[in-house]
Write an enzyme that holds these catalytic residues in place. Structure first.
Site, PDB file in Angstrom:
ATOM      1  N   GLU A  48      22.762  48.040  29.162  1.00 43.91           N
ATOM      2  CA  GLU A  48      22.928  46.963  30.148  1.00 43.91           C
ATOM      3  C   GLU A  48      21.607  46.297  30.502  1.00 43.91           C
ATOM      4  O   GLU A  48      21.539  45.088  30.646  1.00 43.91           O
ATOM      5  CB  GLU A  48      23.485  47.534  31.462  1.00 43.91           C
ATOM      6  CG  GLU A  48      24.977  47.692  31.530  1.00 43.91           C
ATOM      7  CD  GLU A  48      25.415  48.216  32.893  1.00 43.91           C
ATOM      8  OE1 GLU A  48      26.337  47.629  33.460  1.00 43.91           O
ATOM      9  OE2 GLU A  48      24.842  49.204  33.393  1.00 43.91           O
TER      10      GLU A  48
ATOM     11  N   ARG B  40      21.346  42.211  51.696  1.00 42.69           N
ATOM     12  CA  ARG B  40      21.904  43.567  51.791  1.00 42.69           C
ATOM     13  C   ARG B  40      23.402  43.583  51.559  1.00 42.69           C
ATOM     14  O   ARG B  40      23.984  44.654  51.370  1.00 42.69           O
ATOM     15  CB  ARG B  40      21.628  44.146  53.184  1.00 42.69           C
ATOM     16  CG  ARG B  40      20.163  44.347  53.493  1.00 42.69           C
ATOM     17  CD  ARG B  40      19.918  44.510  54.975  1.00 42.69           C
ATOM     18  NE  ARG B  40      20.447  45.754  55.510  1.00 42.69           N
ATOM     19  CZ  ARG B  40      19.686  46.768  55.911  1.00 42.69           C
ATOM     20  NH1 ARG B  40      18.386  46.674  55.835  1.00 42.69           N
ATOM     21  NH2 ARG B  40      20.222  47.845  56.386  1.00 42.69           N
TER      22      ARG B  40
ATOM     23  N   TRP C 133      28.706  45.275  57.180  1.00 42.62           N
ATOM     24  CA  TRP C 133      29.336  45.698  55.908  1.00 42.62           C
ATOM     25  C   TRP C 133      30.371  46.723  56.333  1.00 42.62           C
ATOM     26  O   TRP C 133      30.018  47.796  56.828  1.00 42.62           O
ATOM     27  CB  TRP C 133      28.268  46.291  54.997  1.00 42.62           C
ATOM     28  CG  TRP C 133      28.794  47.080  53.841  1.00 42.62           C
ATOM     29  CD1 TRP C 133      29.081  48.420  53.807  1.00 42.62           C
ATOM     30  CD2 TRP C 133      29.075  46.599  52.521  1.00 42.62           C
ATOM     31  NE1 TRP C 133      29.520  48.782  52.572  1.00 42.62           N
ATOM     32  CE2 TRP C 133      29.536  47.701  51.755  1.00 42.62           C
ATOM     33  CE3 TRP C 133      29.000  45.344  51.918  1.00 42.62           C
ATOM     34  CZ2 TRP C 133      29.903  47.570  50.424  1.00 42.62           C
ATOM     35  CZ3 TRP C 133      29.363  45.243  50.580  1.00 42.62           C
ATOM     36  CH2 TRP C 133      29.808  46.336  49.844  1.00 42.62           C
TER      37      TRP C 133
ATOM     38  N   ASN D  20      24.167  50.108  63.056  1.00 41.45           N
ATOM     39  CA  ASN D  20      24.210  50.424  61.626  1.00 41.45           C
ATOM     40  C   ASN D  20      24.489  51.914  61.501  1.00 41.45           C
ATOM     41  O   ASN D  20      23.981  52.697  62.310  1.00 41.45           O
ATOM     42  CB  ASN D  20      22.857  50.175  60.957  1.00 41.45           C
ATOM     43  CG  ASN D  20      22.610  48.699  60.718  1.00 41.45           C
ATOM     44  OD1 ASN D  20      23.408  47.862  61.114  1.00 41.45           O
ATOM     45  ND2 ASN D  20      21.493  48.405  60.082  1.00 41.45           N
ATOM     46  N   GLY D  21      25.217  52.298  60.470  1.00 41.91           N
ATOM     47  CA  GLY D  21      25.450  53.726  60.242  1.00 41.91           C
ATOM     48  C   GLY D  21      26.903  54.082  60.477  1.00 41.91           C
ATOM     49  O   GLY D  21      27.766  53.213  60.601  1.00 41.91           O
TER      50      GLY D  21
ATOM     51  N   LYS E 185      28.041  41.304  38.695  1.00 49.75           N
ATOM     52  CA  LYS E 185      28.267  42.485  39.533  1.00 49.75           C
ATOM     53  C   LYS E 185      29.755  42.708  39.743  1.00 49.75           C
ATOM     54  O   LYS E 185      30.237  43.830  39.772  1.00 49.75           O
ATOM     55  CB  LYS E 185      27.554  42.277  40.881  1.00 49.75           C
ATOM     56  CG  LYS E 185      27.630  43.476  41.816  1.00 49.75           C
ATOM     57  CD  LYS E 185      26.670  44.555  41.388  1.00 49.75           C
ATOM     58  CE  LYS E 185      26.872  45.872  42.082  1.00 49.75           C
ATOM     59  NZ  LYS E 185      26.405  47.005  41.279  1.00 49.75           N
TER      60      LYS E 185
ATOM     61  N   CYS F 146      24.736  47.500  56.902  1.00 52.06           N
ATOM     62  CA  CYS F 146      24.689  46.409  57.882  1.00 52.06           C
ATOM     63  C   CYS F 146      23.241  46.055  58.204  1.00 52.06           C
ATOM     64  O   CYS F 146      22.321  46.811  57.916  1.00 52.06           O
ATOM     65  CB  CYS F 146      25.367  46.849  59.167  1.00 52.06           C
ATOM     66  SG  CYS F 146      26.997  47.534  58.910  1.00 52.06           S
TER      67      CYS F 146
ATOM     68  N   GLU G 156      27.696  57.121  30.408  1.00 54.43           N
ATOM     69  CA  GLU G 156      27.018  56.371  31.465  1.00 54.43           C
ATOM     70  C   GLU G 156      25.530  56.178  31.142  1.00 54.43           C
ATOM     71  O   GLU G 156      24.967  55.120  31.428  1.00 54.43           O
ATOM     72  CB  GLU G 156      27.224  57.070  32.822  1.00 54.43           C
ATOM     73  CG  GLU G 156      26.536  56.431  34.007  1.00 54.43           C
ATOM     74  CD  GLU G 156      26.864  54.960  34.265  1.00 54.43           C
ATOM     75  OE1 GLU G 156      27.777  54.417  33.620  1.00 54.43           O
ATOM     76  OE2 GLU G 156      26.176  54.346  35.100  1.00 54.43           O
TER      77      GLU G 156
ATOM     78  N   HIS H 241      31.673  63.425  11.778  1.00 52.11           N
ATOM     79  CA  HIS H 241      32.821  62.638  11.305  1.00 52.11           C
ATOM     80  C   HIS H 241      32.494  61.155  11.204  1.00 52.11           C
ATOM     81  O   HIS H 241      33.390  60.326  11.134  1.00 52.11           O
ATOM     82  CB  HIS H 241      34.023  62.863  12.223  1.00 52.11           C
ATOM     83  CG  HIS H 241      34.398  64.307  12.316  1.00 52.11           C
ATOM     84  ND1 HIS H 241      34.930  64.997  11.254  1.00 52.11           N
ATOM     85  CD2 HIS H 241      34.279  65.206  13.327  1.00 52.11           C
ATOM     86  CE1 HIS H 241      35.137  66.266  11.606  1.00 52.11           C
ATOM     87  NE2 HIS H 241      34.737  66.417  12.860  1.00 52.11           N
TER      88      HIS H 241
ATOM     89  N   LYS I  28      23.882  52.483  30.947  1.00 47.90           N
ATOM     90  CA  LYS I  28      22.712  52.047  31.722  1.00 47.90           C
ATOM     91  C   LYS I  28      21.662  51.453  30.786  1.00 47.90           C
ATOM     92  O   LYS I  28      21.096  50.410  31.070  1.00 47.90           O
ATOM     93  CB  LYS I  28      22.073  53.213  32.503  1.00 47.90           C
ATOM     94  CG  LYS I  28      22.769  53.666  33.761  1.00 47.90           C
ATOM     95  CD  LYS I  28      22.723  52.712  34.911  1.00 47.90           C
ATOM     96  CE  LYS I  28      23.790  51.679  34.934  1.00 47.90           C
ATOM     97  NZ  LYS I  28      25.151  51.927  35.049  1.00 47.90           N
TER      98      LYS I  28
HETATM   99  C1  G6P Z   1      31.040  44.945  36.113  1.00 50.10           C
HETATM  100  C2  G6P Z   1      29.735  45.536  36.640  1.00 50.10           C
HETATM  101  C3  G6P Z   1      29.687  47.045  36.410  1.00 50.10           C
HETATM  102  C4  G6P Z   1      30.906  47.697  37.016  1.00 50.10           C
HETATM  103  C5  G6P Z   1      32.211  47.063  36.497  1.00 50.10           C
HETATM  104  C6  G6P Z   1      33.407  47.524  37.299  1.00 50.10           C
HETATM  105  O1  G6P Z   1      31.074  45.001  34.735  1.00 50.10           O
HETATM  106  O2  G6P Z   1      28.647  44.920  35.997  1.00 50.10           O
HETATM  107  O3  G6P Z   1      28.528  47.589  36.988  1.00 50.10           O
HETATM  108  O4  G6P Z   1      30.900  49.053  36.706  1.00 50.10           O
HETATM  109  O5  G6P Z   1      32.159  45.643  36.660  1.00 50.10           O
HETATM  110  O6  G6P Z   1      33.290  47.024  38.598  1.00 50.10           O
HETATM  111  P1  G6P Z   1      33.959  47.684  39.844  1.00 50.10           P
HETATM  112  O7  G6P Z   1      33.534  46.822  40.983  1.00 50.10           O
HETATM  113  O8  G6P Z   1      35.435  47.625  39.618  1.00 50.10           O
HETATM  114  O9  G6P Z   1      33.473  49.070  39.953  1.00 50.10           O
END
Ligand code: G6P
Length: 613
Positions: free
Chosen positions: A490, A27, A75, A101-102, A608, A2, A483, A506, A487
């Protein structure tokens, strides 16, 4: 999280507060509100939605005269994003307004106490507990500053509070613990904000409030007090950041800011849920009989959330002895595995709005499965429609590439795993207790691991020009490979792939090209599997690969003679080690992307939140 902004001065407060709130929009938030004092009364406007919505209601501020006020963007954490739950909150009786906030962890207990004292509540928020607690002490002793300090002593958790009381219409009071709060000085005007970005266009001279301190803010002055209310002196700091740097807390990108926020985010996700040697899952009424009867767990998600699910799968199978499978939501929804009332589907989603995950959840429910969601956004479709929902409490994540959301998904996954293991009798008391102890120290260990930043940056300078990079691992290290690879590709656009190390021979090993010394990131943190991992690393090394090993202090010896480069994370309990080992992988990707001049926070072609199929 927030955002807070406050103003005391000669000008009309509301337009300045709206401007501050707009500057905090980055934010992320779901509702906004403003309170001003005028002629000894508090005037409040708040609404769900964006600041523009709020600005429309109050005609850009014109409808709210008054030169003292507070604003807030919320938020949601406790309670859905609704008008009622938006801040500011007013005490029962209407005398005091608070923005917060918090998270107040003991809010349920405090709420009970206040109800027993005759206080009524209008919202589902923990903030309303804070404002009524201040009102309660104020009614007892008639000293507002003392009441704030007394209430603060009773609240557990984190808070930054801005307080306005009818009886002191020209004064704001502020206090904080763990959540940041700054106070700005510009001529006779005084400002209050959760971060400097909100007030940078008015002032660059700010005081940082420390935990437990209380500030009394009036036109032309700020008095500071310790938690015991002894007067203290503070010196302002001059901020040189521009607005864009201020939003990022001085970091160059949101991604690195969010990487550095992981200890705090994981602490939030774990703290209120591990108490006195037990796990409390937000009062979710998951029947113990159901947990015992579960025959199969499907973890369903997309992208990074799916890879957090792979960590959860390995832990569930090893610690809770329950069969678990991870499926991409886009596969699950059209290729439904056999499901019945003994199936538990765990949907993981940062946003709670991913189209494929929503569809998969609905399919699962239609076929009789119970759905538990692990979600970052309160009130999102997945949080609302699932049978049970656990919040990850990562706070808003701005960078498209997920880091702190992933870390909190791991943390909630650990809690769920232990909860299920205990309910099914799969873990003995000693192991359970040791696991909880390890979880309590995890945020500190993540903090320690963040010190690898310089090393990760150095390694990135050695690998950034590669055309292809492969990630390999076994067990939990394989989950991390997925992962780490995600990263890197991406944000750096380097072609990369992740493989289970045992699968190399294989097929994938054909990709190792001695002419270019194809880089292979060998994740080798698992002491149980280190010999196997070392021989996989030898396989690629002898074919010309350049091996970057991610190891722990316990596994480094086995990799020292094989690896060209090593990065060493602290050794930790096996089940939770992914939370540490992911850190250098995130930083490696970040610094490679930086060296390649990529648009880090908003990578090409990615969004996102993917709300369409
Ligand atoms: C998009 C984002 C990823 C995320 C995925 C799933 O591809 O770019 O960063 O992991 O969606 O999103 P979610 O909100 O369901 O975790």
């Amino acid at each position: 999280m927030c955002g807070i902004v406050g103003y005391v001065g000669d000008e009309q407060a509301a337009p300045i507060l709206l401007d501050g709130l707009r500057r905090l929009e980055y934010r992320g938030y779901d509702s906004a509100g403003i309170v001003v004092s005028l002629e000894g009364k508090l005037w409040l406007t708040k609404s769900r939605g964006y600041v523009n919505n709020l600005a429309g209601i109050i005609d850009g501020g014109a409808k709210m005269p008054g030169t003292v006020g507070l604003g807030h963007t919320r938020w949601a954490t406790h309670g859905r994003p609704t008008d009622e739950n938006a801040h500011p909150h007013i005490s029962d009786g209407g005398k005091i307004a608070v923005v917060h906030n918090g998270i107040i962890e003991n809010y349920a207990k405090l709420r009970e106490f206040l109800i027993s004292k005759g206080y009524h509540f209008q919202s589902e928020t923990d903030t309303e507990v804070a404002v009524n607690l201040i009102a309660y002490f104020y009614a007892e002793n008639g000293d507002l500053k003392l009441a704030v300090a007394q209430a603060a002593r009773r609240m557990e958790g984190s808070y930054a509070l801005g307080i306005l009381c009818e009886d002191f219409p020209d004064t704001l009071i502020a206090t904080k613990k763990e959540s940041p709060l700054v106070l700005g000085v510009g001529g006779t005007a005084r400002y209050l904000a959760s971060d400097v970005a909100a007030i940078l266009s008015y002032t660059r001279d700010v005081y940082n409030l420390r935990d437990d301190e209380v500030a009394v803010i009036t036109r032309g002055g700020i008095e500071f007090f310790s938690g015991e209310l002894d007067p203290i002196e503070k010196t302002p700091q001059h901020i040189d950041w521009d607005v864009s740097a201020a939003e990022k807390g001085g970091y160059e990108h949101f991604m690195i800011k969010e990487i550095m926020e992981q200890p705090e985010a994981v602490r939030r996700a774990l703290k209120s849920r591990v108490r006195d040697g037990e796990i409390y899952l937000d009062g979710l009424d998951i029947p113990a009989d159901f947990i015992k009867s579960v025959s199969k767990v499907y973890i369903v998600a997309c992208g990074t959330a799916d890879f957090a699910g792979v960590v959860m799968k390995y832990n569930l199978e090893r610690l809770a002895r329950v069969a678990a499978e991870v499926m991409f939501a886009s596969e699950f929804r059209y290729n439904l595995p056999p499901i019945d009332e003994t199936t538990l589907v765990i949907c993981i989603s940062q946003s709670g709005t991913t189209a494929d995950t929503i569809a998969a959840m609905r399919e699962a429910k239609k076929h009789g499965a119970r759905v538990l969601s692990v979600v970052n956004v309160v009130g999102s479709v997945i949080a609302e429609e699932s049978d049970w929902s656990l919040l990850t409490l990562a706070g808003p994540e701005i960078c498209v590439a997920s880091t702190k959301a992933y870390s909190t998904q791991l943390a909630v996954g650990y809690l769920l795993t232990l909860f299920i293991a205990k309910a099914r009798g799969a873990i003995d008391d000693g192991k359970y207790r040791a696991a909880l102890d390890a979880l309590e120290s995890l945020p500190g260990a993540i903090d320690e691991t963040l010190k690898l930043r310089e090393k990760a940056q150095y390694l990135a300078s050695r690998y950034f020009s590669a055309n292809d990079i492969y990630f390999i691992g076994r067990g939990l290290d394989y989950a991390l490979s997925l992962e780490g690879d995600q990263k890197l590709k991406e944000i750096s656009y380097i072609h990369s792939e992740a493989y289970a190390a045992g699968e190399l021979k294989h097929g994938p090993i054909a990709l190792i090209d001695s002419a270019v010394n194809t880089p292979v990131v060998a994740i080798a943190t698992n002491a149980r599997l280190i010999d196997k991992m070392a021989s996989s690393a030898v396989e690629v090394k002898t074919r010309g690969a350049r091996v970057l090993a991610v190891v722990t202090s316990a596994t480094q010896d086995a990799m020292r003679d094989i690896a060209d480069d090593m990065i060493v994370v602290p050794d930790y309990a096996e089940a939770f080690l992914p939370s540490l080992a992911i850190i250098p992988l995130q930083m490696f990707a970040y610094y490679i992307a930086l060296q390649r001049g990529c648009e880090i926070d908003k990578p090409r072609n990615l969004a996102k939140s993917v709300t369409v199929e």
